[in-house]
Design an enzyme around this catalytic site. Structure first.
Site, PDB file in Angstrom:
ATOM      1  N   ARG A  31       0.733  -1.197  -0.013  1.00  0.00           N
ATOM      2  CA  ARG A  31       0.192   0.034   0.129  1.00  0.00           C
ATOM      3  C   ARG A  31       0.842   1.275   0.122  1.00  0.00           C
ATOM      4  O   ARG A  31       1.882   1.474   0.844  1.00  0.00           O
ATOM      5  CB  ARG A  31      -0.967  -0.160   1.302  1.00  0.00           C
ATOM      6  CG  ARG A  31      -1.394   1.365   1.509  1.00  0.00           C
ATOM      7  CD  ARG A  31      -2.934   1.033   1.343  1.00  0.00           C
ATOM      8  NE  ARG A  31      -3.580   2.496   1.693  1.00  0.00           N
ATOM      9  CZ  ARG A  31      -4.353   2.699   2.559  1.00  0.00           C
ATOM     10  NH1 ARG A  31      -4.798   1.889   3.455  1.00  0.00           N
ATOM     11  NH2 ARG A  31      -4.702   4.149   2.800  1.00  0.00           N
ATOM     12  N   ARG A  70      -6.494   2.167  -3.534  1.00  0.00           N
ATOM     13  CA  ARG A  70      -5.474   1.441  -2.965  1.00  0.00           C
ATOM     14  C   ARG A  70      -5.375  -0.021  -3.482  1.00  0.00           C
ATOM     15  O   ARG A  70      -6.382  -0.756  -3.437  1.00  0.00           O
ATOM     16  CB  ARG A  70      -5.682   1.605  -1.679  1.00  0.00           C
ATOM     17  CG  ARG A  70      -6.747   1.145  -0.642  1.00  0.00           C
ATOM     18  CD  ARG A  70      -8.228   1.810  -1.091  1.00  0.00           C
ATOM     19  NE  ARG A  70      -8.192   3.305  -0.535  1.00  0.00           N
ATOM     20  CZ  ARG A  70      -8.026   3.703   0.510  1.00  0.00           C
ATOM     21  NH1 ARG A  70      -8.138   2.995   1.704  1.00  0.00           N
ATOM     22  NH2 ARG A  70      -8.139   5.187   0.630  1.00  0.00           N
ATOM     23  N   ASP A  80      -6.871  -2.145   1.690  1.00  0.00           N
ATOM     24  CA  ASP A  80      -7.184  -1.522   2.970  1.00  0.00           C
ATOM     25  C   ASP A  80      -7.699  -2.233   3.843  1.00  0.00           C
ATOM     26  O   ASP A  80      -8.688  -3.351   3.562  1.00  0.00           O
ATOM     27  CB  ASP A  80      -8.088  -0.232   2.470  1.00  0.00           C
ATOM     28  CG  ASP A  80      -8.692   0.578   3.362  1.00  0.00           C
ATOM     29  OD1 ASP A  80      -7.930   0.997   4.227  1.00  0.00           O
ATOM     30  OD2 ASP A  80     -10.017   1.165   3.322  1.00  0.00           O
ATOM     31  N   ASP A 130      -9.476  -2.365   7.614  1.00  0.00           N
ATOM     32  CA  ASP A 130     -10.136  -1.521   8.551  1.00  0.00           C
ATOM     33  C   ASP A 130     -10.634  -2.725   9.355  1.00  0.00           C
ATOM     34  O   ASP A 130     -11.306  -3.815   9.405  1.00  0.00           O
ATOM     35  CB  ASP A 130     -11.272  -0.865   8.006  1.00  0.00           C
ATOM     36  CG  ASP A 130     -11.015   0.483   7.054  1.00  0.00           C
ATOM     37  OD1 ASP A 130      -9.861   0.993   7.245  1.00  0.00           O
ATOM     38  OD2 ASP A 130     -11.808   0.667   6.275  1.00  0.00           O
TER      39      ASP A 130
END
Ligand code: A4P
Ligand code: MG
Length: 159
Positions: free
Chosen positions: A84, A95, A98, A100
């Protein structure tokens, strides 16, 4: 005591399928952590700036003895390993990967660099749909709704 944690995965650059699979493998290899479920991978239109490719999104559930902060640090390390590029300036921009942290048991945290539950999870189809596939009964400790209820609320709002 081990806790169930849910992690949202998104990719819209490079070999998206491969990057998501690699991230899931990496989650299963974290210390004190076992992978307990992986949702189907769905293709979604970008939320935020529209001039970017479609995403692949998925959710993984792990059972872990890591604290929320330890787990987030591991997620950031996996993002870095998978390439990334954090110099990318656009908020909500494209991206390769990612990760989360969506939920960590029913922990509520609001600190610099770590907010739990993830502050946008309840308003995003690309999170709630795969999350409901693996943890429909998980409890959102601030909205006081299950994940399945949050998804149906979102569908009602949009009609
Ligand atoms: N951070 C704080 N709390 C958390 C948490 N619970 N989980 C901090 C993860 N990170 C958390 O993250 C910035 C900082 O947030 C981290 O360093 C961490 O300390 P980031 O991933 O660099 O920021 P970002 O992703 O550019 O911004 P943001 O607001 O997190 O964006 P999102 O929510 O990740 O959204 N459309 C589709 N269809 N599918 C997608 O997956 N993803 C995004 C990014 C936009 N549009 C999308 C998708
Ligand atoms: Mg993020």
């Amino acid at each position: 005591m081990p806790t169930d944690a849910a992690i949202g995965l998104g990719s819209n650059l490079g070999d998206r399928q491969h990057v998501i699979s690699s991230a899931i493998d990496a989650l299963g290899n974290l210390p004190g952590t076992t992978l307990s479920a992986v949702s189907p991978i769905i293709e979604t239109s970008p939320v935020g700036p529209q001039d970017q490719p479609d995403y692949l999104n998925a959710v993984a559930v792990v059972r872990t003895t890591l604290t929320p902060r330890q787990l987030l640090d591991e997620l950031l390390a996996i993002e870095r390993r998978l390439g990334r590029d954090r110099s990318e300036p656009t908020r909500w921009g494209p991206r390769r990967i990612d990760l989360d942290l969506l939920l960590h048991g029913d922990t509520v945290i609001d600190e610099p660099g770590l907010t739990l539950p993830h502050p946008h999870m309840h308003e995003r189809h690309f999170v709630l749909e795969p999350l409901a596939a693996v943890l429909p009964e998980a409890w959102h400790p601030l909205r006081l709704r299950t994940v399945a209820e949050l998804l149906s609320d979102l569908r009602v709002q949009e009609h």
